[in-house]
Structures are given as C-alpha cells and as structure tokens.
Design a protein around this motif. Sequence first.
Motif, PDB file in Angstrom:
ATOM      1  N   THR A 118       0.828  -1.213   0.000  1.00 55.55           N
ATOM      2  CA  THR A 118       0.000   0.000   0.000  1.00 55.55           C
ATOM      3  C   THR A 118       0.860   1.259   0.000  1.00 55.55           C
ATOM      4  O   THR A 118       0.632   2.192  -0.787  1.00 55.55           O
ATOM      5  CB  THR A 118      -0.937   0.004   1.216  1.00 55.55           C
ATOM      6  OG1 THR A 118      -1.900  -1.049   1.066  1.00 55.55           O
ATOM      7  CG2 THR A 118      -1.670   1.326   1.342  1.00 55.55           C
ATOM      8  N   SER A 153       3.988   1.774  -0.926  1.00 55.34           N
ATOM      9  CA  SER A 153       4.753   1.969  -2.160  1.00 55.34           C
ATOM     10  C   SER A 153       3.845   2.408  -3.302  1.00 55.34           C
ATOM     11  O   SER A 153       4.247   3.231  -4.136  1.00 55.34           O
ATOM     12  CB  SER A 153       5.477   0.675  -2.531  1.00 55.34           C
ATOM     13  OG  SER A 153       6.393   0.295  -1.523  1.00 55.34           O
ATOM     14  N   SER A 154       2.635   1.875  -3.358  1.00 55.30           N
ATOM     15  CA  SER A 154       1.702   2.266  -4.417  1.00 55.30           C
ATOM     16  C   SER A 154       1.335   3.737  -4.305  1.00 55.30           C
ATOM     17  O   SER A 154       1.295   4.466  -5.305  1.00 55.30           O
ATOM     18  CB  SER A 154       0.440   1.407  -4.357  1.00 55.30           C
ATOM     19  OG  SER A 154       0.740   0.040  -4.563  1.00 55.30           O
ATOM     20  N   ALA A 167       0.937   1.459 -10.054  1.00 55.48           N
ATOM     21  CA  ALA A 167       0.292   0.566  -9.086  1.00 55.48           C
ATOM     22  C   ALA A 167       0.474  -0.894  -9.489  1.00 55.48           C
ATOM     23  O   ALA A 167       0.683  -1.770  -8.636  1.00 55.48           O
ATOM     24  CB  ALA A 167      -1.193   0.915  -8.969  1.00 55.48           C
ATOM     25  N   GLN A 204       3.883  -2.098  -8.447  1.00 55.98           N
ATOM     26  CA  GLN A 204       3.965  -2.487  -7.037  1.00 55.98           C
ATOM     27  C   GLN A 204       3.303  -3.834  -6.787  1.00 55.98           C
ATOM     28  O   GLN A 204       3.760  -4.609  -5.947  1.00 55.98           O
ATOM     29  CB  GLN A 204       3.327  -1.403  -6.167  1.00 55.98           C
ATOM     30  CG  GLN A 204       3.976  -0.039  -6.296  1.00 55.98           C
ATOM     31  CD  GLN A 204       5.477  -0.073  -6.049  1.00 55.98           C
ATOM     32  OE1 GLN A 204       5.958  -0.779  -5.155  1.00 55.98           O
ATOM     33  NE2 GLN A 204       6.225   0.685  -6.839  1.00 55.98           N
ATOM     34  N   ALA A 223      -5.429  -4.247  -4.124  1.00 54.99           N
ATOM     35  CA  ALA A 223      -4.852  -3.660  -5.336  1.00 54.99           C
ATOM     36  C   ALA A 223      -5.776  -2.603  -5.925  1.00 54.99           C
ATOM     37  O   ALA A 223      -5.316  -1.538  -6.383  1.00 54.99           O
ATOM     38  CB  ALA A 223      -4.576  -4.764  -6.363  1.00 54.99           C
ATOM     39  N   ASN A 226      -5.516   0.438  -3.622  1.00 53.38           N
ATOM     40  CA  ASN A 226      -4.248   1.134  -3.820  1.00 53.38           C
ATOM     41  C   ASN A 226      -4.238   1.934  -5.115  1.00 53.38           C
ATOM     42  O   ASN A 226      -3.734   3.066  -5.158  1.00 53.38           O
ATOM     43  CB  ASN A 226      -3.096   0.120  -3.856  1.00 53.38           C
ATOM     44  CG  ASN A 226      -2.848  -0.520  -2.503  1.00 53.38           C
ATOM     45  OD1 ASN A 226      -3.421  -0.117  -1.492  1.00 53.38           O
ATOM     46  ND2 ASN A 226      -2.009  -1.531  -2.477  1.00 53.38           N
ATOM     47  N   THR A 227      -4.786   1.365  -6.183  1.00 51.09           N
ATOM     48  CA  THR A 227      -4.801   2.050  -7.466  1.00 51.09           C
ATOM     49  C   THR A 227      -5.641   3.319  -7.395  1.00 51.09           C
ATOM     50  O   THR A 227      -5.259   4.372  -7.930  1.00 51.09           O
ATOM     51  CB  THR A 227      -5.334   1.121  -8.560  1.00 51.09           C
ATOM     52  OG1 THR A 227      -4.542  -0.073  -8.600  1.00 51.09           O
ATOM     53  CG2 THR A 227      -5.279   1.792  -9.928  1.00 51.09           C
ATOM     54  N   SER A 244      -3.798   5.889  -5.406  1.00 47.94           N
ATOM     55  CA  SER A 244      -2.665   6.331  -6.224  1.00 47.94           C
ATOM     56  C   SER A 244      -3.096   7.379  -7.248  1.00 47.94           C
ATOM     57  O   SER A 244      -2.390   8.369  -7.472  1.00 47.94           O
ATOM     58  CB  SER A 244      -2.032   5.126  -6.926  1.00 47.94           C
ATOM     59  OG  SER A 244      -0.963   5.526  -7.760  1.00 47.94           O
TER      60      SER A 244
END
Length: 313
Positions: free
Chosen positions: A124, A126-127, A157, A160, A197, A200-201, A204
């Motif tokens: 999370t 890093s994204s 994303a 990652q 995911a 996170n996207t 991001s």
Amino acid sequence: MVSQTAAPPAPVDPVPSPQPPVYEPGELAALAARHGLTVSGARPSLGEYVRQLWGRRHFITAFATAKLTAQYSQAKLGQIWQIMTPLLNATVYYFIFGVLMNTKRGIPDFVPFLVTGVFIWTFTASSITAGTRAISGNTGLVRALHFPRASLPIALALQQLQQLLFSLGALFLILLAFGQYPRPSWLLAIPALALQALFNTGVSMVMARLAAKTPDIAQLMPFVLRTWMYSSGVMWSLDKLLTEDRVPSYVLLALECNPAAVYIDLMRYALIDSFTGAQLPPHVWAVATGWALLCGIGGFVYFWKAEERYGRG
C-alpha cells in the motif's frame, strides 16, 4: 506666350483590405463543430476514456514491467532487493517493537504476524508513494505524447503489485519455516489482494492528481504514511490494544475501519493459523469491498476530471 502647367493627378483612394469576419463565441463553436474541429487535449467522456485505457493495456503492462526491471538495475544484487527491503524492515521492526518494546507478548506466531503485516503494508505505501510521482515525475512524457494520463498511475500501481507477487515467495518460505503450512484458507489471500490492489490504485490516482498540481505533497507523504502505518497494526495487534478500553469509541471505530489494517488482517487470517476470525473487525469483507470500490471508482473519476490539465502550466 504663357506656359501652362499640367494639373497634378487626383489622389487615388487605396483599396481597403478585406476584414476578417467577426464571430461570437457561440458562432465559433458551431463553426468548429461543422468542420469537425475539436479542442486540443479536451477531456473525453468517461466511457470513451475507459475504452482508450483498454486500448493502451499493453503499454501499461510494458511500462510497469520496465519500471520494475529498472528499479534496482544499478544495484549489484539487482532484483533481490525486492525481497530484501521488506525483510530488512521486518527485522528492524522485530528488534525495536518485538524485543525492546515487547509487543510480541500475547501474540502467537509473532514473526509470521509481523512479516505478513510488513509485506502487505509495503504494498500500500509503495503504491501511494509511486502515485505522487506518476504525473510530476513523467512531465516530459505527458507533454510529448497524447495518451490517457491514467495509464501512468495505473502502471505504477501494477508495478507495485508485480513486486509484491515476486516477494510473496519469500513470505511463504518464512511462513513454512515457522510452522504455517498451506491450507484452504490460503486461497482467501487472492480476493484480499485483489481488493487491496483496487484500493491502492484508486488512492494512487487521487495522489497523482493532487501532486501534479502541488508537488510539495510528495515531501509530506512519508510523514503521513508513517503515521498511518503505526495506526494500522503492522507491528502490534490492534485487537489486543482495542480490548483494553484505552481509546474512545470513535477512535475504536476509525481503527476498525482503517483500510490498511483491514487488508493486513485479512491476509493474516488467510495465512496464519493462530489469527482467527474473532480477531477480525465486524463485517470485514464488506468493509474491504467498500473501501476498494469507493477508492477505486472514486479515485478514477476524480483523476479523469482533470485529464486536460495534466502537463500544463
């Protein structure tokens, strides 16, 4: 004899140059539409934008893979750092929190508990960090080429996610070394990671738009993420902390619905025998799905609304 002087020629009026027609703004728009002209860089409709992104799916995948390959290209150990970085972080956290602060007290299988939390949290963090640089760090590409700008935060994303999948091999070996063997519940890791995911996207893309306008946000994010990590139960059990009646009820609710903590808990529940359903917050799958849809769809629409402004100014 008197000489007569010829009279000077009469002046000739200059031919007036033709004046361009004057149009009202509405007439100009109608004229452009009549001849098939559109505004340069105009934002497409949401449906058309999705179709453009799907058409760039190969570029998104290739861009993510290239960024992942180049990330550690200058290091002698190369891609091994994809595994070493979260492992070293877990080692440091184990020494500081598990040994010095004794947060491992009362937590069975503390090493699998800690390592799982670190790996999932790193995904999370890093994204989101990559998202803050998606537009501002690729200004030349944005200004030179025409493509849906959402391709960049989505690709980062995806990068990652690729890195996490590569690192999960090390996580599974650690789980096996500490007595956590494969069982049917491990399959729950697949939907948990898919929801994370998507979440996170979406976040991001939100950060990509904000940082494109205000680059200083990238300098602030490490402090925000560090605070978020400490409140997500990466190094300790929020379940045990919250049962000690040391926090107000509204803080308890916020911590239970913390999306990072929710996804970490789901992965621990899937992979660790001693982490039971009793330690999960109520309606955990509904909360995880809600965060994923809210941030994934909302973040995409929020980013799309500023499509024509990226790379300008």
